[in-house]
Each structure stands twice: as C-alpha cells, then as structure tokens.
Design a protein around this motif. Sequence first.
Motif, mmCIF file in Angstrom:
data_model
loop_
_atom_site.group_PDB
_atom_site.id
_atom_site.type_symbol
_atom_site.label_atom_id
_atom_site.label_comp_id
_atom_site.label_asym_id
_atom_site.label_seq_id
_atom_site.Cartn_x
_atom_site.Cartn_y
_atom_site.Cartn_z
ATOM 1 N N ASN A 1 41.922 41.768 33.115
ATOM 2 C CA ASN A 1 41.402 43.132 33.007
ATOM 3 C C ASN A 1 41.530 43.724 31.607
ATOM 4 O O ASN A 1 40.877 44.703 31.296
ATOM 5 C CB ASN A 1 42.083 44.038 34.022
ATOM 6 C CG ASN A 1 41.682 43.709 35.443
ATOM 7 O OD1 ASN A 1 40.604 43.189 35.680
ATOM 8 N ND2 ASN A 1 42.557 44.001 36.383
ATOM 9 N N TYR B 1 54.711 37.795 39.997
ATOM 10 C CA TYR B 1 53.518 37.941 40.829
ATOM 11 C C TYR B 1 52.274 37.622 39.999
ATOM 12 O O TYR B 1 52.228 37.910 38.806
ATOM 13 C CB TYR B 1 53.399 39.369 41.380
ATOM 14 C CG TYR B 1 54.458 39.725 42.386
ATOM 15 C CD1 TYR B 1 54.571 39.026 43.580
ATOM 16 C CD2 TYR B 1 55.346 40.777 42.152
ATOM 17 C CE1 TYR B 1 55.534 39.357 44.512
ATOM 18 C CE2 TYR B 1 56.315 41.111 43.082
ATOM 19 C CZ TYR B 1 56.399 40.390 44.263
ATOM 20 O OH TYR B 1 57.359 40.711 45.177
ATOM 21 N N LYS C 1 52.545 37.771 49.157
ATOM 22 C CA LYS C 1 52.112 37.940 47.768
ATOM 23 C C LYS C 1 52.080 36.589 47.067
ATOM 24 O O LYS C 1 52.985 35.773 47.228
ATOM 25 C CB LYS C 1 53.058 38.876 47.017
ATOM 26 C CG LYS C 1 52.985 40.303 47.507
ATOM 27 C CD LYS C 1 53.717 41.220 46.568
ATOM 28 C CE LYS C 1 53.510 42.666 46.996
ATOM 29 N NZ LYS C 1 54.035 43.586 46.020
ATOM 30 N N ASP C 2 51.021 36.402 46.252
ATOM 31 C CA ASP C 2 50.911 35.177 45.463
ATOM 32 C C ASP C 2 51.793 35.301 44.237
ATOM 33 O O ASP C 2 51.827 36.345 43.575
ATOM 34 C CB ASP C 2 49.465 34.946 45.033
ATOM 35 C CG ASP C 2 48.563 34.603 46.209
ATOM 36 O OD1 ASP C 2 49.076 34.062 47.212
ATOM 37 O OD2 ASP C 2 47.348 34.863 46.116
ATOM 38 N N LYS C 3 52.492 34.210 43.939
ATOM 39 C CA LYS C 3 53.399 34.227 42.796
ATOM 40 C C LYS C 3 53.577 32.821 42.258
ATOM 41 O O LYS C 3 53.143 31.844 42.866
ATOM 42 C CB LYS C 3 54.742 34.848 43.148
ATOM 43 C CG LYS C 3 55.493 34.137 44.273
ATOM 44 C CD LYS C 3 56.895 34.662 44.490
ATOM 45 C CE LYS C 3 56.941 35.938 45.247
ATOM 46 N NZ LYS C 3 58.289 36.360 45.603
ATOM 47 N N VAL D 1 46.354 38.942 36.442
ATOM 48 C CA VAL D 1 45.129 39.731 36.625
ATOM 49 C C VAL D 1 45.063 40.793 35.520
ATOM 50 O O VAL D 1 43.981 41.097 35.024
ATOM 51 C CB VAL D 1 45.092 40.362 38.024
ATOM 52 C CG1 VAL D 1 43.935 41.345 38.165
ATOM 53 C CG2 VAL D 1 44.985 39.275 39.089
ATOM 54 N N ASP D 2 46.218 41.303 35.122
ATOM 55 C CA ASP D 2 46.248 42.272 34.019
ATOM 56 C C ASP D 2 45.651 41.661 32.750
ATOM 57 O O ASP D 2 44.988 42.357 31.980
ATOM 58 C CB ASP D 2 47.678 42.744 33.744
ATOM 59 C CG ASP D 2 48.246 43.578 34.894
ATOM 60 O OD1 ASP D 2 47.474 44.014 35.755
ATOM 61 O OD2 ASP D 2 49.483 43.767 34.919
ATOM 62 N N GLU E 1 59.742 39.343 38.938
ATOM 63 C CA GLU E 1 60.055 39.948 40.226
ATOM 64 C C GLU E 1 61.523 39.722 40.560
ATOM 65 O O GLU E 1 62.202 40.598 41.060
ATOM 66 C CB GLU E 1 59.145 39.324 41.295
ATOM 67 C CG GLU E 1 59.389 39.832 42.677
ATOM 68 C CD GLU E 1 59.823 38.754 43.651
ATOM 69 O OE1 GLU E 1 60.372 39.138 44.695
ATOM 70 O OE2 GLU E 1 59.635 37.567 43.381
ATOM 71 N N ASP F 1 49.664 39.180 39.980
ATOM 72 C CA ASP F 1 49.073 40.434 39.494
ATOM 73 C C ASP F 1 49.197 40.537 37.976
ATOM 74 O O ASP F 1 48.329 41.096 37.310
ATOM 75 C CB ASP F 1 49.781 41.651 40.098
ATOM 76 C CG ASP F 1 49.712 41.696 41.602
ATOM 77 O OD1 ASP F 1 49.269 40.712 42.207
ATOM 78 O OD2 ASP F 1 50.110 42.729 42.169
ATOM 79 N N LYS F 2 50.294 40.019 37.433
ATOM 80 C CA LYS F 2 50.523 40.109 35.990
ATOM 81 C C LYS F 2 49.463 39.325 35.225
ATOM 82 O O LYS F 2 49.128 39.656 34.106
ATOM 83 C CB LYS F 2 51.921 39.599 35.629
ATOM 84 C CG LYS F 2 53.036 40.368 36.309
ATOM 85 C CD LYS F 2 52.958 41.845 36.008
ATOM 86 C CE LYS F 2 54.011 42.611 36.775
ATOM 87 N NZ LYS F 2 53.906 44.042 36.617
ATOM 88 N N GLU G 1 58.611 41.847 33.617
ATOM 89 C CA GLU G 1 57.571 41.567 34.595
ATOM 90 C C GLU G 1 58.051 40.619 35.682
ATOM 91 O O GLU G 1 57.339 40.373 36.635
ATOM 92 C CB GLU G 1 56.345 40.984 33.882
ATOM 93 C CG GLU G 1 55.688 41.981 32.962
ATOM 94 C CD GLU G 1 54.422 41.439 32.330
ATOM 95 O OE1 GLU G 1 54.216 40.209 32.308
ATOM 96 O OE2 GLU G 1 53.633 42.265 31.859
#
Length: 188
Positions: free
Chosen positions: A185, A176, A152-154, A181-182, A97, A178-179, A95
Amino acid sequence: SLNIAEKIITMFVIVVGTVLIVSAVCIVYTSKKAENNSHVAYVNAILGEYKLNFSNKIESDLSTLVSVADMIEQGYISKDDIIKDVFTYFPKNSEFEKIGYYSIEAENKIITLDGSNIKYEFSNSPEKEKQTIRNAWQGNQTVSEVYTEDGKDKICYAVPVYEDGKVDGAITANIYLDKFVDIINANT
C-alpha cells in the motif's frame, strides 16, 4: 494494347494495395505487441520493487533478531526475561506480534508462563513455526512459510543463539502478514 495496359495498372494497384494492407497489419500488430511488452515490463518492474521491499523487510527483521541474539549471548538480556514475557528492552513500536526464546531442549520441556496469555511452549506452536525453530537450532537464520494461527496469517523468524560456541537455542519473532500489505500500500 489498352486492355493489357489496364490489366497491368490493375495488377499494380492490387499488388501495391495488398502490400499497404499487409504493412498496416504488421505495424498494428507490432505496435500492439510493443504496448503489451511495455505493460509487462511495467508490471515486472513494480513486482521487482515489491520483492525488493519484502526482502529488505525480512532482512531488517532478521537483523533485529540477530542483534537480540547477540545481546543474549553477551549477557545484556536474559533468556529468562524473554521466556517469561517480560521482555521490556524491545521497543513498543515493534512490528513483531511476539518474541520468544526456545532452548535447544524445548521439545522435551514444558514452559509455564505465570500470568501470560502468550503461548511459548514448543508443543503449542504451529508446525511451520516448529520447523523454523528446528532450523535455527541447526545454526540457520530462518523464515517460515506463511501459516495461520488464531485466524491470522503470519510468519515466524528464528535465529540461533550461541553459548560457548554451540547453538543453545533460538530467538523467534512472529509477524502478521498485514505488515507486508503495508509495503504494497505504500507509495513505491
């Protein structure tokens, strides 16, 4: 005497009626407060679970980097391979980046990366990433605050790499948000 009896009965009915109304109001208020407390407790439980999942994710990522640092320290992975962006030992489903290595002298060096579009030069790094790397150079496993790079936020992780008992540099990884946010979710 009938008039007095009527007055006593009327007063009794008024007192009993008032007590019943006040009791009903207290019961409604208490049940609403209990319901609200129940919702607050539920939200706090969910937030606690997310916080635990975030902490576990961060600990897992740091543990991965500590393992990489150990492999560097033991000579199984070359710092040069990481610097040159040919780090083939790391799983492709990672995961992260990007992964980088910054020697303790990186602030005074410019690293040229032939054929790579990934910026590893310390001077090109965002300030929050630089501070994270500096903290690792002090011997600390560190997680940066959230920052934005290329829209992008990281966050950045950094762990120290030792050579002959002294900090020689830091292995870093960017991830990121986003990981995370996973995690939100995912079914909890």
